[in-house]
Design an enzyme around this catalytic site. Sequence first.
Site, PDB file in Angstrom:
ATOM      1  CE  LYS A 154      -3.978   0.040   2.256  1.00 41.67           C
ATOM      2  NZ  LYS A 154      -5.054  -0.073   1.253  1.00 41.67           N
TER       3      LYS A 154
HETATM    4  N1  PMP Z   1      -7.145  -3.704  -3.084  1.00 44.07           N
HETATM    5  C1  PMP Z   1      -6.814  -2.427  -2.891  1.00 44.07           C
HETATM    6  C2  PMP Z   1      -6.235  -1.659  -4.010  1.00 44.07           C
HETATM    7  C3  PMP Z   1      -7.026  -1.833  -1.629  1.00 44.07           C
HETATM    8  O1  PMP Z   1      -6.677  -0.557  -1.420  1.00 44.07           O
HETATM    9  C4  PMP Z   1      -7.618  -2.587  -0.590  1.00 44.07           C
HETATM   10  C5  PMP Z   1      -7.881  -1.958   0.744  1.00 44.07           C
HETATM   11  N2  PMP Z   1      -6.808  -2.089   1.625  1.00 44.07           N
HETATM   12  C6  PMP Z   1      -7.942  -3.931  -0.859  1.00 44.07           C
HETATM   13  C7  PMP Z   1      -7.699  -4.459  -2.116  1.00 44.07           C
HETATM   14  C8  PMP Z   1      -8.531  -4.804   0.210  1.00 44.07           C
HETATM   15  O2  PMP Z   1      -7.553  -5.114   1.167  1.00 44.07           O
HETATM   16  P1  PMP Z   1      -7.971  -5.399   2.681  1.00 44.07           P
HETATM   17  O3  PMP Z   1      -9.010  -6.445   2.641  1.00 44.07           O
HETATM   18  O4  PMP Z   1      -6.715  -5.851   3.317  1.00 44.07           O
HETATM   19  O5  PMP Z   1      -8.478  -4.119   3.230  1.00 44.07           O
END
Ligand code: PMP
Length: 305
Positions: A154
């Site tokens: 991220k």
């Molecule tokens: N893909 C992206 C691009 C995201 O920003 C997120 C949010 N964090 C997710 C998938 C989902 O990840 P998570 O379930 O860990 O929040």
Amino acid sequence: MPPYAFFQNKFVPLAEAKIGIMTHALHYGTAVFEGIRGNWNSEQGQMYIFRLKEHYQRLEDGCRLLKIDLPHSVDELCQITVELARKCAFREDSYIRPLAYKSSEALGVRLHDLDNDFLVFAIPWGRYLDMDACKCCISTWRRPADSVIPPQAKITGLYANNAFTKTEAMENGFDEGIMLTPDGYVSEGSGENIFLVINGKLVTPATYNSILVGISRDTVIQLARNELGIDTIERPVVRSELYTADECFLTGTAAHITPVAEIDRRQIGSGSAGEITARLQELYFAVIKGNHAKYLDWCTPVYKK
Ligand code: PMP
């Protein structure tokens, strides 16, 4: 009670946590963030932080990519976050945003020879995709390859790609955009992973399809297998499979499990949550609110009883 931040190694009111305009991360996107949920359980008068450790492990991996030496261990970060949430004293669903960033006030594109810092704050935040079932389009923006910018971390700079997608989708009358990989396979939404139901099984893009490997994605895979006896196939997915799937839903910390009603103006299934999606949603909400005894290990209580 004002919201608090943990900033420059101490707890301060959120309004007092400020960075200088020359901060490296602001100019070059050289930071890694997380999104973590505090889920309010009104019957118990308790806030549960969901899969806290896994979020900080992912942050730590991202920091390795960006050459950020975190000043705290994962366990310390978890402790800081619980203390922060306790200080904020929210009695509603909340969202916790940690950020590890290049904090030097210095110009010049690079990762090396810069100071790093860590901050975290929390805000009250309800549903992200605020509808029973959302309308999606295929984005004209593609997810980058790992060799362009690693999508499994991220990294704040990467999220300009997600922002292009979200705004294009919304300005064209959709709720969310689904991005394809550089070679045209389905990847993910701007802030969510995507699942299809095909012939009673779950199908989701593989980790090598330029996705962020979501913690909600993993939660759904485990709940489907353990509680519903449904396997998930992780494989490349082609665009046309989206239009013909029996059910489709998005998963994410902010979006939880959101059913997809239509993609590119083609209705998916009945146009509302399908049967398997609805069963997963029910399970998922029980688990994240600390109402499912088997999965309490995933839930960190904030308030002392
Ligand atoms: N893909 C992206 C691009 C995201 O920003 C997120 C949010 N964090 C997710 C998938 C989902 O990840 P998570 O379930 O860990 O929040």
